[in-house]
Structure formats: structure tokens, C-alpha cells
Scaffold this motif. Structure first.
Motif, PDB file in Angstrom:
ATOM      1  N   ILE A 114       0.845  -1.199   0.000  1.00 20.46           N
ATOM      2  CA  ILE A 114       0.000   0.000   0.000  1.00 20.46           C
ATOM      3  C   ILE A 114       0.880   1.249   0.000  1.00 20.46           C
ATOM      4  O   ILE A 114       1.140   1.824   1.046  1.00 20.46           O
ATOM      5  N   PRO A 115       1.334   1.657  -1.166  1.00 24.53           N
ATOM      6  CA  PRO A 115       2.112   2.903  -1.212  1.00 24.53           C
ATOM      7  C   PRO A 115       1.185   4.099  -1.025  1.00 24.53           C
ATOM      8  O   PRO A 115       0.052   4.085  -1.494  1.00 24.53           O
ATOM      9  N   GLY A 116       1.669   5.085  -0.335  1.00 17.63           N
ATOM     10  CA  GLY A 116       0.875   6.290  -0.138  1.00 17.63           C
ATOM     11  C   GLY A 116       1.296   7.363  -1.121  1.00 17.63           C
ATOM     12  O   GLY A 116       2.463   7.450  -1.505  1.00 17.63           O
ATOM     13  N   THR A 117       0.344   8.152  -1.544  1.00 14.50           N
ATOM     14  CA  THR A 117       0.633   9.291  -2.413  1.00 14.50           C
ATOM     15  C   THR A 117      -0.505  10.282  -2.325  1.00 14.50           C
ATOM     16  O   THR A 117      -1.635   9.931  -1.993  1.00 14.50           O
ATOM     17  N   ARG A 118      -0.182  11.509  -2.650  1.00 13.46           N
ATOM     18  CA  ARG A 118      -1.198  12.561  -2.726  1.00 13.46           C
ATOM     19  C   ARG A 118      -1.378  13.023  -4.168  1.00 13.46           C
ATOM     20  O   ARG A 118      -2.150  13.931  -4.434  1.00 13.46           O
ATOM     21  N   LYS A 119      -0.655  12.400  -5.079  1.00  9.81           N
ATOM     22  CA  LYS A 119      -0.630  12.876  -6.467  1.00  9.81           C
ATOM     23  C   LYS A 119      -1.134  11.798  -7.419  1.00  9.81           C
ATOM     24  O   LYS A 119      -0.680  10.648  -7.366  1.00  9.81           O
ATOM     25  N   LEU A 120      -2.035  12.184  -8.311  1.00  6.22           N
ATOM     26  CA  LEU A 120      -2.616  11.248  -9.261  1.00  6.22           C
ATOM     27  C   LEU A 120      -1.549  10.612 -10.147  1.00  6.22           C
ATOM     28  O   LEU A 120      -1.572   9.397 -10.381  1.00  6.22           O
ATOM     29  N   HIS A 121      -0.580  11.377 -10.616  1.00  5.13           N
ATOM     30  CA  HIS A 121       0.427  10.789 -11.508  1.00  5.13           C
ATOM     31  C   HIS A 121       1.280   9.754 -10.773  1.00  5.13           C
ATOM     32  O   HIS A 121       1.732   8.778 -11.364  1.00  5.13           O
ATOM     33  N   ARG A 122       1.489   9.923  -9.477  1.00  4.42           N
ATOM     34  CA  ARG A 122       2.216   8.918  -8.698  1.00  4.42           C
ATOM     35  C   ARG A 122       1.361   7.661  -8.518  1.00  4.42           C
ATOM     36  O   ARG A 122       1.864   6.545  -8.564  1.00  4.42           O
ATOM     37  N   LEU A 123       0.071   7.841  -8.315  1.00  2.79           N
ATOM     38  CA  LEU A 123      -0.832   6.701  -8.219  1.00  2.79           C
ATOM     39  C   LEU A 123      -0.786   5.892  -9.513  1.00  2.79           C
ATOM     40  O   LEU A 123      -0.673   4.660  -9.492  1.00  2.79           O
ATOM     41  N   GLU A 124      -0.853   6.572 -10.638  1.00  2.00           N
ATOM     42  CA  GLU A 124      -0.799   5.884 -11.929  1.00  2.00           C
ATOM     43  C   GLU A 124       0.548   5.179 -12.118  1.00  2.00           C
ATOM     44  O   GLU A 124       0.611   4.046 -12.607  1.00  2.00           O
TER      45      GLU A 124
END
Length: 142
Positions: free
Chosen positions: A114-124
């Protein structure tokens, strides 16, 4: 064991190519009992992505300022891991984060990071790690 009283669906603990404490006891128990494993901090709080270096300092508000593994000495000592991840990423034309996540996904099918991110491009970017295939020697790094 709690699992005999109430079946445990998943266990969550820190696990990454950098923090491998669960490998000796927790992962074998999960496999034996059919329990999923959810690694948190699969990117080593930014370290495995190459965004953190040994010359970096952290503000007192940053939790990494309180972790011994984020001292300059520890970061220097562990830079070899980051270099290896980056080497594989360069060879495969992907990001270091994708390699770190693909490494976990390749270990066992019941390991789901479960990596955390606040950015859509990082999620992708993180999601694309599921399509990355590592060789057996890349998965078996020391």
C-alpha cells in the motif's frame, strides 16, 4: 494463536526491499495460515525512489527525523540498495518506485503493498508496477 479463535484475513507491517524483517517469521506464518500480507512503507518513505539522499536533513515535523535509518550514516550505508533498484529501473526503463513495488508483488501473490501518495500521476505510476515483470535474480536480491 489468534487465528484459531478468529481467522485473520491480513497482517500489515513494514516491508520493502530495504526493510525485510517479516521474511523470517511473519511471511512464513502468513503463507502457512493463508493470511494476506499488506506491506506499508513499500517505498521506504521515499528512500527507495531515490528522492532521499544521505546529505538530506529532515525537519522536526517530518517523522523520518526520528528514525535511526534516516541518519546520514544509515542512508549512506543503505545507498547500495537504492543504487541496485535504480540499476534495475534504468535497465527496464521504469521508475525506481515501480521496481520496489514490483519486487513486493513478485514475492508472493498474497502480498499486496500500500504505497501512499497525494498525487494522481504517482498513483498511476505505482499502479503500473503491477505490469512490471522482474527476473528471478532481480527478485532474489540479497
Amino acid at each position: 494463536m489468534a487465528h484459531t479463535v478468529q481467522p485473520v484475513a491480513a497482517v500489515q507491517s513494514e516491508y520493502s526491499i530495504w526493510a525485510r524483517d517479516p521474511e523470517d517469521e511473519v511471511l512464513p506464518a502468513c503463507e502457512e495460515l493463508g493470511i494476506g500480507f499488506v506491506p506499508w512503507s513499500p517505498l521506504g518513505q521515499g528512500f527507495l525512489t531515490g528522492k532521499v539522499n544521505a546529505n538530506q536533513s529532515f525537519s522536526s515535523e517530518d517523522i523520518r527525523s526520528r528514525f535511526p535509518r534516516f541518519t546520514q550514516e544509515a542512508l549512506q550505508a543503505n545507498q547500495l540498495v537504492v543504487d541496485l533498484v535504480q540499476e534495475i529501473a534504468t535497465k527496464k526503463d521504469v521508475t525506481s518506485a515501480q521496481v520496489a513495488l514490483a519486487w513486493l508483488l513478485a514475492k508472493k501473490p498474497w502480498i499486496v503493498p500500500i504505497p501512499g501518495t497525494r498525487k494522481l500521476h504517482r498513483l498511476e505510476e505505482n499502479l503500473a508496477a503491477a505490469d512490471l515483470t522482474l527476473t528471478p535474480s532481480e527478485v532474489e536480491v540479497p
